[in-house]
Design a protein around this motif. Structure first.
Motif, PDB file in Angstrom:
ATOM      1  N   ILE A   4      71.056 -14.059  47.906  1.00 50.20           N
ATOM      2  CA  ILE A   4      69.705 -14.545  47.617  1.00 50.20           C
ATOM      3  C   ILE A   4      69.088 -13.774  46.457  1.00 50.20           C
ATOM      4  O   ILE A   4      69.594 -12.727  46.062  1.00 50.20           O
ATOM      5  CB  ILE A   4      68.769 -14.369  48.846  1.00 50.20           C
ATOM      6  CG1 ILE A   4      68.901 -12.932  49.381  1.00 50.20           C
ATOM      7  CG2 ILE A   4      69.075 -15.373  49.924  1.00 50.20           C
ATOM      8  CD1 ILE A   4      67.858 -12.571  50.383  1.00 50.20           C
ATOM      9  N   MET A   9      60.646  -9.869  54.397  1.00 50.09           N
ATOM     10  CA  MET A   9      61.651  -9.852  55.451  1.00 50.09           C
ATOM     11  C   MET A   9      62.802  -8.969  54.967  1.00 50.09           C
ATOM     12  O   MET A   9      63.208  -9.071  53.815  1.00 50.09           O
ATOM     13  CB  MET A   9      62.144 -11.280  55.612  1.00 50.09           C
ATOM     14  CG  MET A   9      62.414 -11.817  56.990  1.00 50.09           C
ATOM     15  SD  MET A   9      61.707 -11.032  58.372  1.00 50.09           S
ATOM     16  CE  MET A   9      60.530 -12.235  58.882  1.00 50.09           C
ATOM     17  N   GLU A  10      63.280  -8.112  55.853  1.00 48.28           N
ATOM     18  CA  GLU A  10      64.413  -7.266  55.485  1.00 48.28           C
ATOM     19  C   GLU A  10      65.705  -7.987  55.835  1.00 48.28           C
ATOM     20  O   GLU A  10      65.855  -8.483  56.945  1.00 48.28           O
ATOM     21  CB  GLU A  10      64.342  -5.934  56.238  1.00 48.28           C
ATOM     22  CG  GLU A  10      63.130  -5.119  55.857  1.00 48.28           C
ATOM     23  CD  GLU A  10      62.770  -4.098  56.925  1.00 48.28           C
ATOM     24  OE1 GLU A  10      63.623  -3.833  57.804  1.00 48.28           O
ATOM     25  OE2 GLU A  10      61.647  -3.592  56.877  1.00 48.28           O
ATOM     26  N   ILE A  11      66.611  -8.024  54.880  1.00 49.02           N
ATOM     27  CA  ILE A  11      67.854  -8.757  55.094  1.00 49.02           C
ATOM     28  C   ILE A  11      69.033  -7.820  54.844  1.00 49.02           C
ATOM     29  O   ILE A  11      69.287  -7.427  53.711  1.00 49.02           O
ATOM     30  CB  ILE A  11      67.923  -9.979  54.154  1.00 49.02           C
ATOM     31  CG1 ILE A  11      66.730 -10.893  54.442  1.00 49.02           C
ATOM     32  CG2 ILE A  11      69.231 -10.729  54.308  1.00 49.02           C
ATOM     33  CD1 ILE A  11      66.019 -11.370  53.236  1.00 49.02           C
ATOM     34  N   LYS A  71      74.974 -27.613  46.773  1.00 47.44           N
ATOM     35  CA  LYS A  71      74.080 -26.464  46.782  1.00 47.44           C
ATOM     36  C   LYS A  71      72.747 -26.796  46.097  1.00 47.44           C
ATOM     37  O   LYS A  71      71.690 -26.682  46.689  1.00 47.44           O
ATOM     38  CB  LYS A  71      74.775 -25.329  46.018  1.00 47.44           C
ATOM     39  CG  LYS A  71      74.600 -23.988  46.647  1.00 47.44           C
ATOM     40  CD  LYS A  71      75.434 -22.943  45.959  1.00 47.44           C
ATOM     41  CE  LYS A  71      74.750 -21.599  46.116  1.00 47.44           C
ATOM     42  NZ  LYS A  71      75.478 -20.528  45.487  1.00 47.44           N
ATOM     43  N   ALA A 100      60.534 -19.952  55.428  1.00 45.07           N
ATOM     44  CA  ALA A 100      59.474 -20.902  55.050  1.00 45.07           C
ATOM     45  C   ALA A 100      60.090 -22.239  54.652  1.00 45.07           C
ATOM     46  O   ALA A 100      61.175 -22.296  54.078  1.00 45.07           O
ATOM     47  CB  ALA A 100      58.648 -20.342  53.904  1.00 45.07           C
ATOM     48  N   ARG A 148      66.093 -15.161  57.140  1.00 45.69           N
ATOM     49  CA  ARG A 148      66.730 -14.404  56.048  1.00 45.69           C
ATOM     50  C   ARG A 148      66.787 -15.198  54.743  1.00 45.69           C
ATOM     51  O   ARG A 148      67.290 -14.710  53.733  1.00 45.69           O
ATOM     52  CB  ARG A 148      68.143 -13.992  56.466  1.00 45.69           C
ATOM     53  CG  ARG A 148      68.106 -12.930  57.538  1.00 45.69           C
ATOM     54  CD  ARG A 148      69.483 -12.432  57.913  1.00 45.69           C
ATOM     55  NE  ARG A 148      69.332 -11.297  58.811  1.00 45.69           N
ATOM     56  CZ  ARG A 148      70.340 -10.706  59.426  1.00 45.69           C
ATOM     57  NH1 ARG A 148      71.568 -11.136  59.246  1.00 45.69           N
ATOM     58  NH2 ARG A 148      70.127  -9.674  60.212  1.00 45.69           N
ATOM     59  N   ARG A 149      66.355 -16.433  54.789  1.00 43.33           N
ATOM     60  CA  ARG A 149      66.328 -17.243  53.566  1.00 43.33           C
ATOM     61  C   ARG A 149      64.910 -17.714  53.332  1.00 43.33           C
ATOM     62  O   ARG A 149      64.363 -18.476  54.146  1.00 43.33           O
ATOM     63  CB  ARG A 149      67.264 -18.463  53.709  1.00 43.33           C
ATOM     64  CG  ARG A 149      68.716 -18.086  53.941  1.00 43.33           C
ATOM     65  CD  ARG A 149      69.370 -17.619  52.640  1.00 43.33           C
ATOM     66  NE  ARG A 149      70.760 -17.235  52.837  1.00 43.33           N
ATOM     67  CZ  ARG A 149      71.171 -15.993  53.109  1.00 43.33           C
ATOM     68  NH1 ARG A 149      70.304 -15.014  53.226  1.00 43.33           N
ATOM     69  NH2 ARG A 149      72.449 -15.741  53.253  1.00 43.33           N
ATOM     70  N   GLU A 150      64.328 -17.297  52.235  1.00 43.19           N
ATOM     71  CA  GLU A 150      62.937 -17.662  51.921  1.00 43.19           C
ATOM     72  C   GLU A 150      62.008 -17.339  53.095  1.00 43.19           C
ATOM     73  O   GLU A 150      61.020 -18.026  53.322  1.00 43.19           O
ATOM     74  CB  GLU A 150      62.825 -19.154  51.554  1.00 43.19           C
ATOM     75  CG  GLU A 150      63.234 -19.487  50.143  1.00 43.19           C
ATOM     76  CD  GLU A 150      64.741 -19.723  50.026  1.00 43.19           C
ATOM     77  OE1 GLU A 150      65.309 -19.334  49.005  1.00 43.19           O
ATOM     78  OE2 GLU A 150      65.338 -20.286  50.947  1.00 43.19           O
ATOM     79  N   SER A 156      62.995  -9.781  50.925  1.00 42.63           N
ATOM     80  CA  SER A 156      62.546 -11.022  50.313  1.00 42.63           C
ATOM     81  C   SER A 156      61.547 -11.670  51.259  1.00 42.63           C
ATOM     82  O   SER A 156      61.790 -11.739  52.463  1.00 42.63           O
ATOM     83  CB  SER A 156      63.748 -11.946  50.095  1.00 42.63           C
ATOM     84  OG  SER A 156      63.325 -13.272  49.899  1.00 42.63           O
ATOM     85  N   MET A 157      60.433 -12.135  50.730  1.00 40.80           N
ATOM     86  CA  MET A 157      59.385 -12.765  51.552  1.00 40.80           C
ATOM     87  C   MET A 157      58.999 -11.863  52.733  1.00 40.80           C
ATOM     88  O   MET A 157      58.879 -12.337  53.866  1.00 40.80           O
ATOM     89  CB  MET A 157      59.865 -14.128  52.067  1.00 40.80           C
ATOM     90  CG  MET A 157      60.049 -15.171  50.996  1.00 40.80           C
ATOM     91  SD  MET A 157      58.497 -15.933  50.493  1.00 40.80           S
ATOM     92  CE  MET A 157      58.044 -16.826  51.974  1.00 40.80           C
ATOM     93  N   ARG A 203      68.372 -23.623  52.500  1.00 44.19           N
ATOM     94  CA  ARG A 203      68.907 -22.658  53.453  1.00 44.19           C
ATOM     95  C   ARG A 203      67.861 -22.025  54.372  1.00 44.19           C
ATOM     96  O   ARG A 203      68.214 -21.294  55.291  1.00 44.19           O
ATOM     97  CB  ARG A 203      69.674 -21.563  52.703  1.00 44.19           C
ATOM     98  CG  ARG A 203      70.874 -22.109  51.948  1.00 44.19           C
ATOM     99  CD  ARG A 203      71.672 -21.000  51.288  1.00 44.19           C
ATOM    100  NE  ARG A 203      70.843 -20.242  50.359  1.00 44.19           N
ATOM    101  CZ  ARG A 203      71.256 -19.143  49.720  1.00 44.19           C
ATOM    102  NH1 ARG A 203      72.471 -18.694  49.916  1.00 44.19           N
ATOM    103  NH2 ARG A 203      70.458 -18.517  48.893  1.00 44.19           N
TER     104      ARG A 203
END
Lengths: 71, 559
Positions: free
Chosen positions: A7, A36-38, B266, B379, B374-376, A33-34, B352
């Protein structure tokens, strides 16, 4: 083996150093990101060859973060 | 006098047909890492179950006495087969013959197959490889020149150029003895709905498209006209290829950059899944079909479950981290609830921020939707909304209950999201949820903020549960407090501290235990009880779901 970011994100914390021996699924670094910890985890066990990013850096999708010598 | 000479000629055509575009064309196809259409059929269908139709379509030449001299098969193979024991209709382009171009085929053959799928109410699979019509068709000179291309097989050497599983034609198979069919309960059909669905294959039967080569023109349209599409990594699809793009736009681009899996699975999301190779593509098609009924007049196929309906997975108690910024693996969460090893993810690379999967609960097929924090941040982006809308429509069309694990901070903000039309696609996602008449079970696992809560349907046959980790409000505190308390924060001696103070207050207030009225769950449940709770609801609503068979009525237009 290249470990890439899946990402666009900021590098929040790097938890390993070059030369470290790591286990499969071990957390290598944590992206943010946003709000949030990934975690980015090791797909295989091995030894960290190089860390190609630093804490606070912006990374984009598919950017190589760490190279790993797979055992 | 018998008709033996004609039957012999028909047999000759059938044998010559299996020589496809000739040794050269077959070798070219293999060199590109691709299979021929007949090898594909062998990999996809059960044993020798393929019954071909239209075997005499092609260009035939005769001598003065009317005897067949040579035959060039049409670049199209179609018929009926069995996949995992169930009947399906299949069509495929033959790229070894003039690049799969539609000349030499009869266009009504394609129309017939689609029509048959609707009439017989059978799933329809398109194995796409070819560019559709060619302008050469309109030029007699070019057509004459093409007639000299390989693929014309003289009568004489009629041996196949490769070994294929035996195939037959209608009637050439031994049928099992008919059992008593008077016991099959007739279903009363809503003729009005059936009439409305007439001609709309997507409203009637599962339609699957596989992109297995360079697919442009009409076959590319078929890619989008499907419930599930899959493409191999060495294939491409586009409405017009690089030469057209160059001519029209002056842009030089490779066919890969224009339309391979990176673009279509994608970026655009037109194609759902990517396959490592063709065998993987066919395995995915079989897997996809295994969750769906043969048509919308039937219920999805239940299978004897091997998992315990009362399994309470301990991992669910701690899967949501207490620290708000910490994320979790939503696929692990889903796997802990649904039947073991029953998931099949669809459209994993597109939109995603949500995960969409077919799965089973106590043996019954369900459509699983889950936000991926974990993606955006989980949201709903425009692409996530599009993915949600299509998937809910799929579930509703084929009567699959929806199981939604909601952890949604809202619709995505920002210039990219606005440019992507988030306002409209958010509306469409909400409309899809509203229109769905299948059982809809939402489990609020963590965040449920703002209007995005409409994705967790609360009308029709629906239920909403929440975990103790759920929180809700009109806006996530971090964003909302600054907007609502701007003056107060700025007037404070220490604005940062004041903002933090107010945010903390909101976070505490947002807990579902303090304000269950916000997310309106029917009940706050122990996360470990999720599996039995969902299965119980699916069982309870099954009888209602079963009364809603047939095409689904959709009135008016979506926003």
């Amino acid at each position: 083996m290249d470990i890439k970011s899946e990402i666009d994100a900021n590098v929040w914390k790097i938890e390993v150093a070059a030369g470290d021996r790591i286990e499969k699924d071990q957390t290598l670094l944590i992206l943010e990101s946003m709000k949030m910890e990934i975690p980015v985890t090791a797909p295989r066990a091995g030894i960290i060859r190089a860390i190609l990013t630093q804490e606070g850096a912006n990374v984009v999708e598919d950017e190589v973060l760490i190279t790993l010598d797979v055992e | 006098m018998t008709w033996t000479p004609e039957i012999e000629q028909l047999q000759q055509m059938r044998r010559l047909r299996k020589r496809m575009g000739g040794a050269e064309g077959i070798a070219r196809q293999h060199k590109q890492g691709r299979l021929t259409v007949r090898e594909r059929l062998d990999l996809l269908v059960d044993g020798a179950s393929f019954q071909e139709v239209g075997t005499s379509v092609g260009a035939a030449k005769y001598d003065a006495d009317g005897r067949l001299q040579s035959f060039r098969p049409g670049a199209y193979v179609a018929g009926e087969a069995r996949v995992d024991g169930r009947a399906v209709l299949i069509e495929g382009g033959d790229f070894t013959i003039r690049g799969g171009a539609s000349d030499g085929t009869i266009s009504h053959q394609r129309v017939d197959m689609a029509r048959l799928a609707g009439e017989l109410r059978l799933p329809f699979i398109r194995l796409l490889d070819g560019a559709g019509g060619s302008v050469r068709n309109y030029d007699p000179e070019a057509k004459a020149a093409d007639a000299a291309l390989p693929g014309e097989h003289p009568v004489g050497d009629e041996s196949p150029l490769a070994t294929f599983a035996a195939t037959g034609t209608p009637g050439s198979f031994d049928l099992p003895r008919m059992r008593d069919v008077s016991q099959i309960a007739p279903m009363v059909e809503n003729h009005l709905l059936t009439q409305m669905a007439h001609g709309n294959l997507l409203a009637q039967v599962p339609v699957v498209a596989a992109v297995l080569g360079s697919v442009a023109g009409l076959p590319a349209v078929h890619v989008g006209e499907s419930h599930f599409s899959v493409m191999t990594k060495n294939s491409e699809t586009f409405v017009g290829g690089p030469p057209m793009v160059s001519q029209a736009l002056g842009i030089e681009i490779t066919k890969q950059d224009l339309g391979d899996w990176r673009m279509q699975a994608k970026t655009s999301g037109v194609v759902h899944n990517v396959a490592e190779d063709e065998a993987d593509a066919f395995a995915q098609i079989r897997r996809f079909l295994s969750y769906l009924p043969a048509n919308v007049w039937q219920l999805p196929p239940w299978i004897e479950p091997t998992d315990d309906p009362n399994r309470r997975d301990e991992s669910l108690l701690s899967i949501i981290p207490r620290r708000r910024a910490a994320s979790y693996d939503v696929r692990q969460l889903v796997a802990a609830v649904v039947d073991r090893d029953s998931t099949f993810e669809i459209s994993a690379l597109f939109g995603r921020a949500i995960v969409t999967m077919l799965a089973r609960m106590d043996g019954f097929p369900v459509a699983v939707v889950a936000n991926d924090c974990r993606r955006e941040g989980g949201a709903m982006t425009p692409s996530a909304c599009i993915k949600y809308e299509r998937f809910i429509d799929l579930a509703d069309t084929f009567h699959l209950p929806v199981v939604y694990f909601a952890d949604v901070p809202g619709f995505m903000v920002g210039p990219a999201s606005e440019a992507g039309g988030i306002i409209r696609f958010a509306n469409r996602a909400a409309a899809a949820a509203r229109e769905a008449s299948v059982p809809f079970i939402s489990i609020v696992t963590r965040r449920m903020y703002g209007v995005a809560g409409v994705t967790a349907k609360r009308d029709g046959i629906s239920v909403r549960y929440a975990w103790p980790s759920a929180e809700s409000g009109s806006l996530v505190a971090q964003g909302g407090v600054m907007a609502a308390f701007k003056r107060e924060i700025e007037a404070a001696p220490d604005p940062k501290a004041r903002q933090q103070e107010i945010e903390d207050r909101f976070i505490r207030m947002a807990s579902i235990l303090r304000q269950p009225g916000i997310a309106n769950p029917l009940e706050i449940i122990d996360p470990r009880d999720t599996r039995p709770a969902v299965i119980d609801y699916i069982r309870k609503t099954h009888a209602v779901n079963a009364t809603r068979l047939g095409p689904k009525l959709r009135v008016g237009m979506r926003p």
